[in-house]
Design an enzyme around this catalytic site. Structure first.
Site, PDB file in Angstrom:
ATOM      1  N   ASP A 190      41.002  24.616  22.633  1.00  0.00           N
ATOM      2  CA  ASP A 190      42.087  25.178  23.421  1.00  0.00           C
ATOM      3  C   ASP A 190      43.418  24.653  22.885  1.00  0.00           C
ATOM      4  O   ASP A 190      43.470  23.572  22.281  1.00  0.00           O
ATOM      5  CB  ASP A 190      41.926  24.784  24.892  1.00  0.00           C
ATOM      6  CG  ASP A 190      42.657  25.728  25.837  1.00  0.00           C
ATOM      7  OD1 ASP A 190      41.997  26.607  26.413  1.00  0.00           O
ATOM      8  OD2 ASP A 190      43.891  25.596  25.974  1.00  0.00           O
TER       9      ASP A 190
ATOM     10  N   VAL B   5      44.398  29.340  17.590  1.00  0.00           N
ATOM     11  CA  VAL B   5      43.602  30.365  16.913  1.00  0.00           C
ATOM     12  C   VAL B   5      44.432  31.239  15.988  1.00  0.00           C
ATOM     13  O   VAL B   5      43.871  32.026  15.212  1.00  0.00           O
ATOM     14  CB  VAL B   5      42.831  31.249  17.924  1.00  0.00           C
ATOM     15  CG1 VAL B   5      41.830  30.420  18.717  1.00  0.00           C
ATOM     16  CG2 VAL B   5      43.772  32.021  18.827  1.00  0.00           C
TER      17      VAL B   5
ATOM     18  N   TYR C 275      47.373  45.574  25.085  1.00  0.00           N
ATOM     19  CA  TYR C 275      46.180  44.800  25.461  1.00  0.00           C
ATOM     20  C   TYR C 275      44.912  45.609  25.207  1.00  0.00           C
ATOM     21  O   TYR C 275      43.940  45.102  24.637  1.00  0.00           O
ATOM     22  CB  TYR C 275      46.277  44.406  26.934  1.00  0.00           C
ATOM     23  CG  TYR C 275      45.134  43.552  27.418  1.00  0.00           C
ATOM     24  CD1 TYR C 275      45.033  42.221  27.024  1.00  0.00           C
ATOM     25  CD2 TYR C 275      44.171  44.058  28.277  1.00  0.00           C
ATOM     26  CE1 TYR C 275      43.984  41.419  27.464  1.00  0.00           C
ATOM     27  CE2 TYR C 275      43.123  43.273  28.725  1.00  0.00           C
ATOM     28  CZ  TYR C 275      43.030  41.955  28.314  1.00  0.00           C
ATOM     29  OH  TYR C 275      41.993  41.186  28.756  1.00  0.00           O
TER      30      TYR C 275
ATOM     31  N   LYS D 279      41.605  44.794  22.773  1.00  0.00           N
ATOM     32  CA  LYS D 279      40.251  44.645  23.309  1.00  0.00           C
ATOM     33  C   LYS D 279      39.314  45.747  22.796  1.00  0.00           C
ATOM     34  O   LYS D 279      38.112  45.524  22.649  1.00  0.00           O
ATOM     35  CB  LYS D 279      40.288  44.624  24.836  1.00  0.00           C
ATOM     36  CG  LYS D 279      40.957  43.362  25.396  1.00  0.00           C
ATOM     37  CD  LYS D 279      40.285  42.096  24.881  1.00  0.00           C
ATOM     38  CE  LYS D 279      40.853  40.833  25.487  1.00  0.00           C
ATOM     39  NZ  LYS D 279      40.168  39.607  25.032  1.00  0.00           N
TER      40      LYS D 279
ATOM     41  N   THR E 201      41.807  35.033  37.526  1.00  0.00           N
ATOM     42  CA  THR E 201      42.058  33.936  36.600  1.00  0.00           C
ATOM     43  C   THR E 201      43.515  33.505  36.686  1.00  0.00           C
ATOM     44  O   THR E 201      44.341  34.195  37.280  1.00  0.00           O
ATOM     45  CB  THR E 201      41.753  34.374  35.158  1.00  0.00           C
ATOM     46  OG1 THR E 201      42.646  35.451  34.812  1.00  0.00           O
ATOM     47  CG2 THR E 201      40.306  34.833  35.013  1.00  0.00           C
TER      48      THR E 201
END
Length: 251
Positions: free
Chosen positions: A37, A54, A145, A149, A180
């Protein structure tokens, strides 16, 4: 269950939300788990933690190598790190498109690329990518987005084909709107957070948001050796949003 007993797992974006729930569930089911992370400071034992960006290949390779050395091998990769984005195709400039694609798509490529040599040595190798219902359903104000995805979904199928004969299974989960921290921040920015939350809940046939634990359960199912014949599959965890068309209330 102890279906992950003796296995080693790596979870990206594992300090919060779906990633954290997944890391904790895999550990509870017997795995040794390392989290990657940007800010792993909140991660507690028995989880191991390593900082990784990342979007930086050197950072990813260093973190994966360190995590695998600490774990003593690698059997499961959960490619979960990602960021959100709002708007139509006209609402984000090139820089934002490149940024979100770099995290959500190329970020998964970097991690998988670094992990593959270790996964090839496993007798139970599995990769699970976190995609989204946005990959398969047209959602308003989610152009960028959804594009990322959708790419994750297609990437999952291609990876599954590429690595099936190496004994590496590759699948993805497609969560609906999950409760979340990112969704919480999104709601906080809305003019009427309560109304916005109600709208998101009403969009799912179950009438509520998906929980991080429910997505974690689906990831664990796909990653488990008990699912050894499952590869190239996307598993919707969306409260029925993709496939169900219930009648409006009162009709």
């Amino acid at each position: 269950m102890t279906d992950f007993e003796g296995l080693k797992a790596l979870v990206t974006g594992g300090a919060s939300g779906i990633g954290r729930a997944t890391a904790e569930l895999l550990a509870a089911r017997g795995a040794r788990v390392a989290v990657l992370d940007l800010d792993p400071s909140s991660v507690e034992k028995p989880l191991l933690a390593h900082r990784a960006d990342v979007t930086d290949d050197a950072s990813v390779r260093t973190a994966v190598a360190a995590a695998v050395a600490e774990l003593g091998g690698l059997d499961v990769l959960v490619n979960n790190a990602g960021v959100g984005a709002l708007g139509t195709v006209a609402d984000n400039d090139d820089e934002e498109w490149h940024r979100v694609l770099d995290v959500n798509v190329v970020g998964m490529v970097r991690v998988a690329r670094a992990a593959l040599p270790h996964l090839r040595e496993s007798a139970h190798a599995a990769i699970v990518n976190t995609s989204s219902i946005a990959a398969t359903a047209g959602l308003p104000q989610r152009a960028l987005y959804s594009a990322t995805k959708g790419a994750v979904y297609s990437l999952t199928l291609a990876m599954a084909a590429d690595h099936v004969r190496e004994g590496i299974r590759v699948n993805c989960v497609n969560p609906g709107t999950a409760d979340t921290p990112w969704v919480g921040r999104l709601l906080a920015k809305a003019p009427d957070p309560a109304a916005e939350r109600a709208a998101l809940e009403a969009r799912q046939p179950t009438g509520r948001l998906v929980s991080a634990d429910e997505v974690a359960g689906a990831i664990a199912y796909l990653a488990s050796p008990l699912s050894g014949a499952t590869t190239g599959t996307s598993l919707a965890v969306d409260g029925g949003m993709q496939g169900l068309r219930p009648r409006p209330v009162g009709r």
